[in-house]
Design an enzyme around this catalytic site. Structure first.
Site, PDB file in Angstrom:
ATOM      1  N   SER A  75      51.798  51.925  45.126  1.00 40.05           N
ATOM      2  CA  SER A  75      52.715  51.127  45.932  1.00 40.05           C
ATOM      3  C   SER A  75      52.314  49.662  45.859  1.00 40.05           C
ATOM      4  O   SER A  75      53.162  48.774  45.907  1.00 40.05           O
ATOM      5  CB  SER A  75      52.722  51.622  47.378  1.00 40.05           C
ATOM      6  OG  SER A  75      51.437  51.504  47.954  1.00 40.05           O
ATOM      7  N   GLU A  76      51.016  49.395  45.710  1.00 38.07           N
ATOM      8  CA  GLU A  76      50.544  48.009  45.587  1.00 38.07           C
ATOM      9  C   GLU A  76      51.185  47.350  44.376  1.00 38.07           C
ATOM     10  O   GLU A  76      51.685  46.233  44.448  1.00 38.07           O
ATOM     11  CB  GLU A  76      49.019  47.989  45.454  1.00 38.07           C
ATOM     12  CG  GLU A  76      48.450  46.584  45.313  1.00 38.07           C
ATOM     13  CD  GLU A  76      46.953  46.586  45.069  1.00 38.07           C
ATOM     14  OE1 GLU A  76      46.356  45.519  45.245  1.00 38.07           O
ATOM     15  OE2 GLU A  76      46.386  47.626  44.686  1.00 38.07           O
TER      16      GLU A  76
END
Length: 176
Positions: free
Chosen positions: A93-94
């Site tokens: 997700s980063e």
């Protein structure tokens, strides 16, 4: 924390693949956790945000990433050639939040650093291929293990050229 005139708190957000604990890449860890801070922060006076080092415990991960990327003037993406590294980067997700901000947010330039020479970008996500075509990449020279890295080495000069203008002079007079 003190912000620039442009509202940015950090000079760069460092995005790097984080493999499972049992198969950590020593080259990536050395570059991200030792060499980048040593040269860019200590020797050159930049301020980096490195997820895993600079966030506060207990914060929601997505919020920390989104908020801090918006506080950065550059996005440094560390690339590794093995397919495992790309898969890890593609599913984080980063990475998704960082790439979205780099592609959408005005004024955020990207610095791609290859830990090893990447022969083909065909297996990478299209977003990384686009960023490589637009911004190019820099290949890391592993001169860190033999001695302390020097900001005057060719690799570091290339990276510093891509970084924003410095806000502050380096905190200590040590230079090589």
């Amino acid at each position: 924390m003190k912000r620039h005139g442009n509202g940015k708190l950090y000079d760069a957000y460092v995005l790097y693949p984080k493999p499972p604990r049992d198969c950590r890449s020593s080259d990536v860890d050395t570059l991200v956790l030792r060499a980048l801070p040593e040269v860019l922060e200590r020797q050159c006076g930049y301020k980096l945000f490195i997820f895993g080092r600079d966030e506060f415990p207990g914060q929601a991960v997505a919020n920390v990433i989104d908020e801090n990327i918006k506080l950065c003037r550059r996005l440094i993406i560390i690339l590794v050639p093995e397919p495992l590294g790309f898969d890890l980067l593609k599913n984080m997700s980063e990475e998704q939040i960082a790439i979205y901000n780099a592609l959408i947010q005005d004024g955020m330039k990207v610095i791609l650093i290859e830990v090893e020479k990447v022969e083909s970008y065909a297996s990478m996500p299209e977003s990384i291929q686009y960023l490589r075509q637009k911004h190019g990449s820099v290949q890391w020279s592993r001169d860190f293990t033999a001695q302390s890295p020097c900001a005057k080495a060719r690799f570091w000069k290339k990276v510093r050229y891509l970084m924003p203008p410095r806000r502050f002079p380096p905190p200590s007079p040590t230079r090589c």
